[in-house]
Design a protein around this motif. Sequence first.
Motif, short mmCIF file in Angstrom:
data_model
loop_
_atom_site.label_atom_id
_atom_site.label_comp_id
_atom_site.label_asym_id
_atom_site.label_seq_id
_atom_site.Cartn_x
_atom_site.Cartn_y
_atom_site.Cartn_z
N GLU A 1 -62.87 -58.12 -61.18
CA GLU A 1 -63.95 -57.36 -60.55
C GLU A 1 -65.30 -58.05 -60.68
O GLU A 1 -66.09 -58.09 -59.75
CB GLU A 1 -64.02 -55.96 -61.17
CG GLU A 1 -65.17 -55.10 -60.69
CD GLU A 1 -65.07 -54.72 -59.23
OE1 GLU A 1 -66.09 -54.32 -58.65
OE2 GLU A 1 -63.96 -54.83 -58.66
N ASN A 2 -65.58 -58.63 -61.84
CA ASN A 2 -66.89 -59.24 -62.08
C ASN A 2 -66.84 -60.76 -62.06
O ASN A 2 -67.57 -61.43 -62.79
CB ASN A 2 -67.45 -58.74 -63.41
CG ASN A 2 -67.84 -57.27 -63.36
OD1 ASN A 2 -68.36 -56.81 -62.35
ND2 ASN A 2 -67.57 -56.54 -64.42
N SER A 3 -65.96 -61.31 -61.24
CA SER A 3 -65.84 -62.75 -61.10
C SER A 3 -66.26 -63.15 -59.68
O SER A 3 -65.87 -62.49 -58.71
CB SER A 3 -64.40 -63.19 -61.37
OG SER A 3 -64.26 -64.58 -61.20
N TRP A 4 -67.07 -64.21 -59.60
CA TRP A 4 -67.60 -64.62 -58.31
C TRP A 4 -67.35 -66.11 -58.06
O TRP A 4 -67.25 -66.90 -59.00
CB TRP A 4 -69.10 -64.36 -58.22
CG TRP A 4 -69.47 -62.91 -58.22
CD1 TRP A 4 -69.59 -62.09 -59.30
CD2 TRP A 4 -69.73 -62.11 -57.08
NE1 TRP A 4 -69.92 -60.82 -58.91
CE2 TRP A 4 -70.03 -60.80 -57.55
CE3 TRP A 4 -69.76 -62.35 -55.70
CZ2 TRP A 4 -70.33 -59.76 -56.69
CZ3 TRP A 4 -70.08 -61.30 -54.84
CH2 TRP A 4 -70.36 -60.03 -55.34
N THR A 5 -67.27 -66.45 -56.78
CA THR A 5 -67.21 -67.85 -56.38
C THR A 5 -68.33 -68.13 -55.39
O THR A 5 -68.80 -67.21 -54.69
CB THR A 5 -65.87 -68.22 -55.73
OG1 THR A 5 -65.71 -67.46 -54.51
CG2 THR A 5 -64.71 -67.95 -56.68
#
Length: 314
Positions: A204-208
């Motif tokens: 949920e709190n991981s971004w690319t």
Amino acid sequence: MKKFIPTLLLLVILAGGWIFAHSQNYFKEEPETARKLIDTSTFDPSAIEKFSVITGGEEVQLTKEQDGWVMTQPEAYPVNSYAVDNWLEALRAAEMTKVIEDQPTDIEKYGLDLAGDGIVMTAQDGTEFTLAVGHMLPTGEDNYVQIDGSLVAAVSEAEVSSLMLTPLQFMDTTPFEWDNDQLASLEWEGENSTWVLKRTTDEENSWTMNGKSVELAGADSLMNLTKNTATDQVLKRLDANQAQIAFTLTAVFKDGTNRVYQGWTDSSEPGVIFVKTAEDSLSYVLASDAIQEVEDRAEELLSSDAEVNDADTE
């Protein structure tokens, strides 16, 4: 002589009592109790459904609708609901410094004219209530204010300033609107840079960013910087004949909906970028430097990410 002794003793006792009472401030005049500018028993600010603030001949009018407050004058600018709430609270809290004249016969000497500066409020039942703002008192600390066409009072300049707001002060000054928690991605396509900040599906709190992992703090920093970019001008109409596209920003939400913002440059107004959605008739006027700051922050994220990936391969 003896017959005067009781009298002398009484005088001494009375004098001592007076001195004691004086030392305890028993004879001090009580300060006048603060009096509210608006008596809520006769007019309740919470019942206002429409109000106008006239300053220097410029009128801003707001009307309460089912979805909240809307601005109807001078243009349909987006409204900052917090600014309206703060205004209503300032109205409820405003106090008179003192009463100048209860039943004035000559208001011109106070500079009072509702066609000049003042506030007109209309309640849900149609009741109208007015505040006319006049000259400043000779003390330089208060303004003359006439309450609903009758009593004239002195009101502090600070309280008057908190009520006599301009269209810009009631306006929502930020064009980009989203809750970071509801975003699935931000997609920027501009002349100088193109990037996609995307939430990963596995965490949920991981971004690319452009397919490469970025820190949550960095992603939040870019999202917050972008959505907090604000204008210091009221909205304007864009001259499509002189404008050209500078960037497109697409906010994609978790529910599958999206909002597309476009930034335009106008050859007649250098140094600013006009931002609007396709549905908007008016545009936000943002400083080009503020948009450049967003692009620079995105480039910093891409560069730092590249450095991290280079270090991982060594």
